[in-house]
Structures are given as C-alpha cells and as structure tokens.
Design an enzyme around this catalytic site. Structure first.
Site, mmCIF file in Angstrom:
data_model
loop_
_atom_site.group_PDB
_atom_site.id
_atom_site.type_symbol
_atom_site.label_atom_id
_atom_site.label_comp_id
_atom_site.label_asym_id
_atom_site.label_seq_id
_atom_site.Cartn_x
_atom_site.Cartn_y
_atom_site.Cartn_z
ATOM 1 N N ILE A 12 0.821 -1.104 -0.100
ATOM 2 C CA ILE A 12 0.107 0.029 -0.320
ATOM 3 C C ILE A 12 0.754 1.189 0.109
ATOM 4 C CG2 ILE A 12 -0.339 0.404 2.684
ATOM 5 C CD1 ILE A 12 -3.344 0.836 1.752
ATOM 6 N N ASN A 25 -2.192 1.503 15.527
ATOM 7 C CA ASN A 25 -2.471 1.377 17.111
ATOM 8 C C ASN A 25 -3.001 2.379 17.667
ATOM 9 O OD1 ASN A 25 -0.939 -1.309 16.904
ATOM 10 N ND2 ASN A 25 1.099 -0.270 16.965
ATOM 11 N N GLY A 33 3.804 -4.905 10.870
ATOM 12 C CA GLY A 33 2.869 -4.773 9.547
ATOM 13 C C GLY A 33 2.682 -3.747 8.800
ATOM 14 N N VAL A 34 1.426 -3.367 8.228
ATOM 15 C CA VAL A 34 1.305 -2.385 7.479
ATOM 16 C C VAL A 34 1.688 -1.064 8.070
ATOM 17 C CG1 VAL A 34 -1.204 -2.081 7.862
ATOM 18 C CG2 VAL A 34 -0.016 -1.362 5.483
ATOM 19 N N ASP A 35 1.536 -0.770 9.476
ATOM 20 C CA ASP A 35 1.899 0.432 10.141
ATOM 21 C C ASP A 35 3.188 0.751 10.133
ATOM 22 O OD1 ASP A 35 1.482 2.538 11.705
ATOM 23 O OD2 ASP A 35 0.977 1.336 13.633
ATOM 24 N N SER A 118 -7.278 -4.898 10.516
ATOM 25 C CA SER A 118 -7.201 -6.101 11.671
ATOM 26 C C SER A 118 -7.078 -7.291 11.319
ATOM 27 C CB SER A 118 -8.760 -5.679 12.502
ATOM 28 O OG SER A 118 -8.936 -4.643 13.280
ATOM 29 N N GLY A 120 -4.361 -8.813 10.292
ATOM 30 C CA GLY A 120 -3.129 -9.389 10.744
ATOM 31 C C GLY A 120 -2.596 -9.596 11.956
HETATM 32 P P1 ADP Z 1 -3.521 -5.213 12.402
HETATM 33 O O1 ADP Z 1 -2.788 -4.942 13.446
HETATM 34 O O2 ADP Z 1 -4.819 -4.383 11.862
HETATM 35 O O3 ADP Z 1 -3.876 -6.488 12.095
HETATM 36 P P2 ADP Z 1 -1.507 -5.623 10.355
HETATM 37 O O4 ADP Z 1 -0.597 -4.481 9.704
HETATM 38 O O5 ADP Z 1 -0.954 -6.598 11.172
HETATM 39 O O6 ADP Z 1 -2.544 -4.758 11.168
HETATM 40 O O7 ADP Z 1 -2.399 -6.242 9.099
HETATM 41 C C1 ADP Z 1 -3.064 -5.736 8.691
HETATM 42 C C2 ADP Z 1 -3.124 -6.049 7.026
HETATM 43 O O8 ADP Z 1 -2.235 -5.569 6.474
HETATM 44 C C3 ADP Z 1 -2.913 -7.623 6.929
HETATM 45 O O9 ADP Z 1 -3.729 -8.352 5.946
HETATM 46 C C4 ADP Z 1 -1.617 -7.794 6.258
HETATM 47 O O10 ADP Z 1 -1.446 -8.853 5.269
HETATM 48 C C5 ADP Z 1 -1.605 -6.508 5.422
HETATM 49 N N1 ADP Z 1 -0.363 -5.614 5.166
HETATM 50 C C6 ADP Z 1 0.994 -5.824 5.776
HETATM 51 N N2 ADP Z 1 1.903 -5.236 5.294
HETATM 52 C C7 ADP Z 1 1.371 -4.250 4.064
HETATM 53 C C8 ADP Z 1 1.751 -3.419 3.225
HETATM 54 N N3 ADP Z 1 2.832 -3.127 3.045
HETATM 55 N N4 ADP Z 1 0.716 -3.149 2.122
HETATM 56 C C9 ADP Z 1 -0.510 -3.451 2.364
HETATM 57 N N5 ADP Z 1 -1.142 -4.480 3.235
HETATM 58 C C10 ADP Z 1 -0.047 -4.935 4.118
#
Ligand code: ADP
Length: 175
Positions: A12, A25, A33-35, A118, A120
């Site tokens: 993303i 968070n 993760g994505v954050d 949510s 991940g």
């Molecule tokens: P949460 O704590 O809300 O679960 P996560 O980041 O752990 O957040 O995961 C949310 C989703 O983001 C997961 O489906 C994961 O596969 C996805 N994700 C992880 N990295 C990226 C990225 N760079 N771009 C898009 N989606 C991502």
C-alpha cells in the site's frame, strides 16, 4: 458502483492515491505490519506529527500528511483486536472504515486505498473482515459521489483470493 472499486495485490505504501489508510495502533506511533511499512516509507516526520494527534480509540480515525509517500494523506484508522467476536468487533471494524471515509470526504480526497484492517496482528477472521469492509464501502459510495475511487489493497494471498471472490466483477483489477 462499477469503476469506483478497485482490487490491487501489493504494498500500500506504493499506491498513488489521494490518501492511503493505515491500520494503526491506538497511540498512532507506529507498530508492525502495514503500520511499520507506512512509517518506514513516509519517514520520521510521520511519527513526529502523530505525537501531536492525541491517539485514536478503536473505530476512530485521524489524518496526517503523507510526507514521503506518493499519497498526499494518510488516514490512521484503529481496528478492533479480535477477541472471539462478542466484544463489538464487527461494529468497531465498520466504524474504522466509515470514519476513514468520512475524513476523506471532509478533506476533498477523491481516491483512497484501504489495507485489510485488523486481519494481521489483530487476528480478525479474514473473510468476515472483508465482508464488513466491502459492505461499508459500497454503502458509503452509494451516498457519497465525491469519493471517486476506493482501492482495496491486499497483501497476503489469502486476502487477495477472498476479495477477488467477494467482489467478483464489481472491482477492476489494478496495479
Ligand atoms: P492489524 O494490527 O490491524 O491486524 P496488520 O498490519 O498486522 O494490522 O495487518 C493488516 C493487514 O495488512 C494484513 O492483512 C497484512 O497482510 C497487511 N499488510 C502488511 N503489510 C502491508 C503492506 N505493506 N501493504 C498492504 N498491506 C499490508
């Protein structure tokens, strides 16, 4: 609706849209993760900015500049942590999507990309989360012509397959 929903598999942080949504968070100071990927790509200015935002409760969203990202804005939405499904998780997840879309409308954002909030680290069952994401977005788009395009960005194969099946030919494949 056709032409206003897109499905992308990928990272993303690379998406060219007016805004990308972060699965943040409650302290908004970064995480895994994505954050983590968004904070790394946007640069340290993002964390400095988010310190002044006062956090967000589950279901809420806050907006920041995109800093070094191609996107102009980042909308930081806090999803629910999955606790078995009887702690209001579904409604909190719906609110996270809805409040992100409301912020987009308020800021003149026409194109917005969502990750699978949510699903991940927070452990929300992926298909149930996808159904909520899709229905909340579709209902909003019906009533808000100012949002031109919503991009669902899936990163893992399982989410990609789920979204592809649930959206069918309603979504253009992009990216
Ligand atoms: P949460 O704590 O809300 O679960 P996560 O980041 O752990 O957040 O995961 C949310 C989703 O983001 C997961 O489906 C994961 O596969 C996805 N994700 C992880 N990295 C990226 C990225 N760079 N771009 C898009 N989606 C991502």
């Amino acid at each position: 609706m056709k032409g206003r929903i897109a499905l992308v598999k990928g990272d993303i942080t690379r998406i060219q849209a007016d805004a990308i949504v972060n699965a943040a968070n409650p302290n908004l100071l970064g995480g895994g993760g994505v954050d983590g990927a968004i904070h790394a790509a946007a640069g340290p200015e993002l964390r400095e900015y988010c310190r002044t935002c006062g956090g967000a409760r589950p279901g809420e969203a806050k907006i920041s500049p995109g800093f070094r990202l191609p996107a102009k804005y980042i909308i930081h939405a806090v999803g629910p942590r999955w606790q078995g499904g009887h702690r209001g998780e579904a409604e909190i997840l719906r609110q996270a999507y809805l409040n992100s879309l409301r912020l987009a409308s308020e800021h003149g954002i026409k194109t917005i990309a969502f990750p699978n909030i949510s699903t991940g680290i927070y452990g929300y069952p992926k298909e149930e989360a996808a159904r909520i994401a899709i229905s909340t977005v579709k209902e909003y788009l019906e009533n808000h012509p100012e949002i031109e395009r919503v991009i669902f960005v899936t990163y893992d194969d399982e989410n990609y397959r789920i979204y592809k099946r649930l959206l069918g030919d309603e979504a253009e494949e992009a990216g």
